[in-house]
Design an enzyme around this catalytic site. Sequence first.
Site, PDB file in Angstrom:
ATOM      1  N   LYS A 152     -23.537  -5.136  14.021  1.00  0.00           N
ATOM      2  CA  LYS A 152     -22.584  -4.738  12.950  1.00  0.00           C
ATOM      3  C   LYS A 152     -23.300  -3.569  12.604  1.00  0.00           C
ATOM      4  O   LYS A 152     -24.685  -3.453  12.647  1.00  0.00           O
ATOM      5  CB  LYS A 152     -22.490  -5.748  12.010  1.00  0.00           C
ATOM      6  CG  LYS A 152     -21.814  -4.996  10.760  1.00  0.00           C
ATOM      7  CD  LYS A 152     -21.460  -6.420   9.822  1.00  0.00           C
ATOM      8  CE  LYS A 152     -20.803  -6.128   8.429  1.00  0.00           C
ATOM      9  NZ  LYS A 152     -20.775  -7.054   7.369  1.00  0.00           N
TER      10      LYS A 152
ATOM     11  N   SER B 198     -15.964  -7.715   5.767  1.00  0.00           N
ATOM     12  CA  SER B 198     -16.418  -6.429   6.281  1.00  0.00           C
ATOM     13  C   SER B 198     -16.708  -6.418   7.922  1.00  0.00           C
ATOM     14  O   SER B 198     -16.942  -5.284   8.364  1.00  0.00           O
ATOM     15  CB  SER B 198     -17.526  -6.039   5.272  1.00  0.00           C
ATOM     16  OG  SER B 198     -18.850  -6.754   5.194  1.00  0.00           O
TER      17      SER B 198
ATOM     18  N   SER C 148     -17.795 -12.335   4.869  1.00  0.00           N
ATOM     19  CA  SER C 148     -17.592 -11.196   5.764  1.00  0.00           C
ATOM     20  C   SER C 148     -17.832 -11.583   7.297  1.00  0.00           C
ATOM     21  O   SER C 148     -17.447 -10.752   8.229  1.00  0.00           O
ATOM     22  CB  SER C 148     -18.750 -10.012   5.663  1.00  0.00           C
ATOM     23  OG  SER C 148     -18.179  -9.162   4.469  1.00  0.00           O
TER      24      SER C 148
END
Length: 483
Positions: free
Chosen positions: A75, A150, A174
């Site tokens: 990420k 996210s 997330s």
Amino acid sequence: MSGRIRQLSALLQSRKISAAELTDRYISRIERINPVLNAYVSNTFDEAKKNAEFADKLIAEGRATPLTGIPMALKDNICSDGHLTTCCSKILQGFRPYYDAAVWEKLRAQGAVLLGKTNMDEFAMGSASETSVYGAPKNPVDITRVTGGSSGGSAAAVKADIAAYALGSDTGGSVRQPASFCGTVGFKPTYGAVSRYGLIAYASSLDQIGPLASSVEDAALVYDAIRGKDVRDQTSVSTPRGATELETDVKVLKIGVPEEFFSEGVSDEVKTAIEAAICLFERAGAKVKRVKIPAFKVALPVYYIISCAEASSNLGRYDGIRYGYRAREFSYIDEMIVKTRTEGFGKEVKRRIMLGTYVLSSGYFDAYYKKACLLRGRIISEFDEIFKSCDVLLTPTAPTTAFALGDKSADSVTTYLSDICTVPASIAGLPAVSLPCALGKGGLPIGLQIIANRFADGLALACANFFEREAGVNAELCREVQL
Ligand code: GLN
């Protein structure tokens, strides 16, 4: 069920393919598919080639692990030396850290191959990855839908097999919520089980790195490789994974079903799918009992007060001096800082900094922040009480399936509601895994969440592994997506 990592690893070990060839295949898939999905925001192909060379050496020397030579993604908030890491924010434009996050350091040493950084909500604040400065990633199951957030880019990359697995970060859901929306497995470990060193902070008392993968076994393999105490993160602890080899005796399992997780806002198709999953455990001999978590109703406000308070402090460091973006025109330093922050942060991030500053300000500290901390204690003790008589809890991961792109981005509060089922485990620091359990309308995946007690990460994964095998749903959902 044998996941993608095991399958690729078998090919590598038997020399049917080299790590260098496998990496090239993934790179060409990314070049073909990423323009549609926007799952990656930057690539690290040079690094990947170096990593693959190292992996081939490990294999040749008989020093390989199951993760050696496997192409993966991080990420965009997980640091890697010399590579863009921007939290998908303008304020970190051009930022290249000069060190590796603890998780990447560990994986790299095992010969993992880093393909690039994945799309996410700006500073991990959001539930649809739509607050990214690079635009939202698209859900590979239906590209008119959000990936969730996210860690949306990580979930999309795994689903579309442009990464064999990926790491995400989970502050209030997330990793789990995008896993649920995209039909992958997502695991948030016990708070502290994985070092946060090199993870760009959002809310430090909640942030936790976790894997997104195509099977429970894959997620467990990655978790085993990244967990452990790290002196550079004083909240990290060494955890026993337990539940050896992902097996548990379901006949002696006591399952709690907290009724609040099925309250209004949870769609009928999600309720039906989760009830069916519960029945599967019951038929296998598990004892199921309905339980109550009365403090569930305050979990969302508690989460948003605490996470915004911590974010307002953590994001204080972006001042135009130390990192990334700096405003061009200014006449004195204070003006430079104000302009940099005004131009560099997006709307949602500013909203949260303001909320956080407000709840920490002297006039409101007791009324909001202190009260939220007290209520956090209550949520923790209610879970503790339940775990005296239950081994795991089964709940939905999200109240609905993936919504349409653009649908909720205008309204923060409705978006906040999509975290209702994931924030309780985050507040209490509990391990929780999301895995696909059914398909809803339009073929959209529905996620089952399994929550266990602190340090019972192995048990959560073993239960998930049992379900995946018995229900046989994951294979169906993980068949290669045609793009
Ligand atoms: N959607 C939640 C939030 O916006 C959770 C995000 C996360 O886990 N990073 O804060």
